[in-house]
Design a protein around this motif. Structure first.
Motif, PDB file in Angstrom:
ATOM      1  N   VAL A   1       0.836  -1.213   0.000  1.00 55.77           N
ATOM      2  CA  VAL A   1       0.000   0.000   0.000  1.00 55.77           C
ATOM      3  C   VAL A   1       0.869   1.261   0.000  1.00 55.77           C
ATOM      4  O   VAL A   1       0.424   2.322   0.396  1.00 55.77           O
ATOM      5  CB  VAL A   1      -0.985   0.032   1.197  1.00 55.77           C
ATOM      6  CG1 VAL A   1      -2.038  -1.047   1.049  1.00 55.77           C
ATOM      7  CG2 VAL A   1      -0.253  -0.126   2.537  1.00 55.77           C
ATOM      8  N   MET A   2       2.101   1.108  -0.466  1.00 56.94           N
ATOM      9  CA  MET A   2       3.011   2.257  -0.467  1.00 56.94           C
ATOM     10  C   MET A   2       2.445   3.423  -1.270  1.00 56.94           C
ATOM     11  O   MET A   2       2.709   4.575  -0.975  1.00 56.94           O
ATOM     12  CB  MET A   2       4.352   1.848  -1.064  1.00 56.94           C
ATOM     13  CG  MET A   2       5.474   1.847  -0.079  1.00 56.94           C
ATOM     14  SD  MET A   2       7.037   1.698  -0.951  1.00 56.94           S
ATOM     15  CE  MET A   2       7.432   0.009  -0.644  1.00 56.94           C
TER      16      MET A   2
ATOM     17  N   CYS B   1       4.587  -1.430 -10.668  1.00 52.33           N
ATOM     18  CA  CYS B   1       5.650  -0.432 -10.795  1.00 52.33           C
ATOM     19  C   CYS B   1       6.917  -1.088 -11.339  1.00 52.33           C
ATOM     20  O   CYS B   1       7.873  -0.406 -11.698  1.00 52.33           O
ATOM     21  CB  CYS B   1       5.946   0.235  -9.455  1.00 52.33           C
ATOM     22  SG  CYS B   1       6.336  -0.893  -8.111  1.00 52.33           S
TER      23      CYS B   1
ATOM     24  N   CYS C   1       1.969   4.429 -11.077  1.00 48.92           N
ATOM     25  CA  CYS C   1       3.372   4.186 -11.423  1.00 48.92           C
ATOM     26  C   CYS C   1       3.574   2.959 -12.295  1.00 48.92           C
ATOM     27  O   CYS C   1       4.688   2.483 -12.433  1.00 48.92           O
ATOM     28  CB  CYS C   1       4.237   4.076 -10.191  1.00 48.92           C
ATOM     29  SG  CYS C   1       3.413   3.919  -8.655  1.00 48.92           S
TER      30      CYS C   1
ATOM     31  N   CYS D   1      -1.636  -3.054  -4.193  1.00 47.90           N
ATOM     32  CA  CYS D   1      -1.018  -3.951  -5.162  1.00 47.90           C
ATOM     33  C   CYS D   1      -1.015  -5.358  -4.587  1.00 47.90           C
ATOM     34  O   CYS D   1      -0.715  -5.540  -3.411  1.00 47.90           O
ATOM     35  CB  CYS D   1       0.426  -3.546  -5.446  1.00 47.90           C
ATOM     36  SG  CYS D   1       0.595  -2.467  -6.862  1.00 47.90           S
TER      37      CYS D   1
HETATM   38 FE1  SF4 Z   1       3.802  -0.816  -3.839  1.00 49.72          FE
HETATM   39 FE2  SF4 Z   1       4.839  -0.553  -6.334  1.00 49.72          FE
HETATM   40 FE3  SF4 Z   1       2.290  -1.125  -5.940  1.00 49.72          FE
HETATM   41 FE4  SF4 Z   1       3.153   1.276  -5.319  1.00 49.72          FE
HETATM   42  S1  SF4 Z   1       3.076   0.383  -7.352  1.00 49.72           S
HETATM   43  S2  SF4 Z   1       1.740   0.025  -4.116  1.00 49.72           S
HETATM   44  S3  SF4 Z   1       5.203   0.768  -4.564  1.00 49.72           S
HETATM   45  S4  SF4 Z   1       4.011  -2.391  -5.361  1.00 49.72           S
END
Ligand code: SF4
Ligand code: ZN
Length: 410
Positions: free
Chosen positions: A189-190, A210, A279, A200
C-alpha cells in the motif's frame, strides 16, 4: 536534524509538482538517462556523500542532465533481498524535499529541481544528505549509509548499465517461481499516499505494476517490518485459478482499500482487473472493435490505437480505480506464462510498441509473434485490422463470431 539543508524537508511536500515554468533543471527522465540503485554491501563508510559531475550551481537554467543515485547500505540484519524494497522508497523520500520532484523508479526516474530551491542554495549534495538521514530513520536495520550522486554523462551511462544488470538479476530470480508454488502472496500500500484505495497484489507471477517489487522483495520486506506497507496475504480458497481470483485476497483487498475494491482478477483485464495507482510501467487496454488487447508503456511517445497517448490513458485508469478493460502492469509480468491468461495471453494481444515487443522477444510464443503489429506496422484500428487479417492472427476468428462483440460475456 535537517539544519544543514537549505530547504524544508517534510512528507507534506510529497505531492509537489514542478512545472516547466518553475523548473530550474531536469534530471534523468525521457529526454536523458538515469537510474537509482540500492546495494547492500560490506564496509560502507557511514555518512559518506559524493557528487560526481556538475553540481546544480554549475548548471544552466532549463538544462537537462543525466542522473544516477547510488545508495550503499550496510547492517548486520540487512539482506540483499531487501534492496528492491528499500530502493522503491527513494521516490517517496526524495519528494519530502521541497523543490525536488522525483517520478517513477529504477531506470525510469525523472526528476526536477525548482528555481526557488536553487535560489535557497540547494545542491545535490543536500539531496544526498537528506536521503541518508531519511533512509536510516525509515529502516533501522541500516547501520551505515553512503550516497553517491552522479551527473557526469559517461559515469551515469556506466551506472545505468550496472543498475539494469542488477534489476535483471532480481527479476530473473522471481521467474523461477509460480503462483501455485506458494501459499501466501503479498500486498503493498506504499502508493496509498496518492492513490488512497490502491492495493497492489504481488504474486510470483505478477510482479508489482511499478516493476520494482517482486514476490521475493515483498517476502523480505514483510519479514523485516510486518506492520509496514508490505504485508502477507494468505491466498485462501482458489475461486478461479485461470483468472487468478482467491477468496482471502478479495477479503484483504476489501479491507485495505476501505471497501472500494471487493474482488480482483490477477490475470485478466475484464470484470475485476487489478487496480492501477499511477506508477505502472505499462497499461493493457481492451479495444472492443477488435475484441483484442493493446499494450502501451510509459516510454512510448506516440498515440495509441485509441487515439490518445500513454499519458492520457494513464490518467483515465490511475488513482487506484478499477476500470474494466484497463489494467496497469509491469513489463516483467509480460514475461510470465500467466500474463493475462484468462483473456488468452499473447493470442489476445493485437498491438504493442516495437520497443517492448523486441525486449520480450523470447517470451512471446513463436507462432503469434509475427502476427502482432507494432506502431511500425499499424496505428489506427483499421490498419491493425488489415494487418491481423493479412497475418492470420487468431483474433480474426473471434471477431467473425458475433458473440465476441459483447466483451461482458468473456
Ligand atoms: Fe507498492 Fe509498487 Fe504497488 Fe506502489 S506500485 S503500491 S510501490 S508495489
Ligand atoms: Zn504506485
Amino acid at each position: 536534524m535537517f539544519e544543514d539543508i537549505p530547504v524544508d524537508v517534510s512528507p507534506m511536500y510529497e505531492g509537489e509538482r514542478i512545472r516547466s515554468a518553475n523548473m530550474f533543471v531536469e534530471l534523468a527522465g525521457p529526454k536523458s538517462l538515469g537510474a537509482e540503485l540500492v546495494q547492500v554491501e560490506e564496509n560502507v563508510e557511514d555518512g559518506k556523500i559524493e557528487v560526481i559531475g556538475p553540481e546544480l550551481d554549475a548548471m544552466q537554467e532549463g538544462d537537462i542532465h543525466p542522473l544516477g543515485i547510488l545508495i550503499e547500505i550496510q547492517g548486520e540484519h540487512l539482506e540483499k533481498e531487501l534492496e528492491g524494497v528499500i530502493e522503491r522508497r527513494t521516490h517517496e523520500l526524495c519528494n519530502y524535499v521541497k523543490g525536488f520532484m522525483h517520478l517513477n523508479q529504477r531506470d525510469a526516474i525523472w526528476c526536477r529541481v525548482s528555481k526557488e530551491a536553487l535560489a535557497a542554495g540547494f545542491k545535490l549534495e543536500h539531496l544526498a544528505k537528506t536521503l541518508a538521514i531519511l533512509f536510516k530513520e525509515e529502516f533501522p536495520l541500516i547501520e551505515s549509509i553512503a550516497i553517491t550522486i552522479l551527473t557526469e554523462p559517461a559515469k551515469v551511462e556506466e551506472f545505468v548499465a550496472k543498475a539494469k544488470e542488477e534489476y535483471q538479476t532480481r527479476d530473473a530470480r522471481a521467474r523461477e517461481l509460480s503462483d501455485e508454488d506458494v501459499d501466501v502472496f503479498y500486498g503493498c500500500v506504499m502508493c496509498q499516499s496518492f492513490a488512497p484505495t490502491h492495493v497492489c497484489v504481488v504474486t510470483p507471477d505478477r510482479t508489482a505494476l511499478c516493476g520494482a517489487i517482486n514476490w521475493f522483495d515483498c517476502r523480505a520486506a514483510a519479514k523485516m517490518d510486518p506492520d509496514g506497507p508490505i504485508f502477507e496475504v494468505e491466498k485462501g480458497d482458489i475461486i478461479d485459478n485461470v483468472k487468478g481470483e482467491y477468496s482471502n485476497v478479495n477479503s484483504v483487498l476489501t479491507e485495505r482499500s476501505q471497501g472500494t475494491v471487493e474482488r480482483v482478477f490477477l490475470h485478466s483485464v475484464f470484470e475485476y482487473p487489478h487496480t492501477s495507482c499511477g506508477c505502472f510501467e505499462a497499461v493493457a487496454f481492451y479495444m472492443p472493435e477488435l475484441d483484442g488487447i493493446g499494450i502501451v508503456d510509459r516510454d512510448f511517445r506516440g498515440e495509441t490505437p485509441l487515439g490518445i497517448p500513454f499519458s492520457a490513458m494513464a490518467g483515465q485508469c490511475s488513482g487506484g480505480k478499477q476500470v474494466e478493460g484497463f489494467t496497469g502492469l509491469s513489463l516483467e509480468y509480460m514475461r510470465s506464462p500467466k500474463f493475462l491468461q484468462a483473456d488468452g495471453g499473447y493470442e489476445r494481444v493485437v498491438w504493442l510498441p516495437k520497443e517492448i515487443k523486441d525486449s520480450l522477444e523470447e517470451f512471446i510464443p513463436e507462432d503469434i509473434k509475427d502476427k502482432i503489429p507494432t506502431e511500425e506496422d499499424a496505428s489506427s484500428l483499421k490498419e491493425i485490422r488489415s494487418f491481423l487479417e493479412e497475418k492470420g492472427h487468431p483474433i480474426m476468428e473471434r471477431i467473425k463470431t458475433p458473440e465476441a462483440e459483447v466483451p461482458e460475456e468473456e
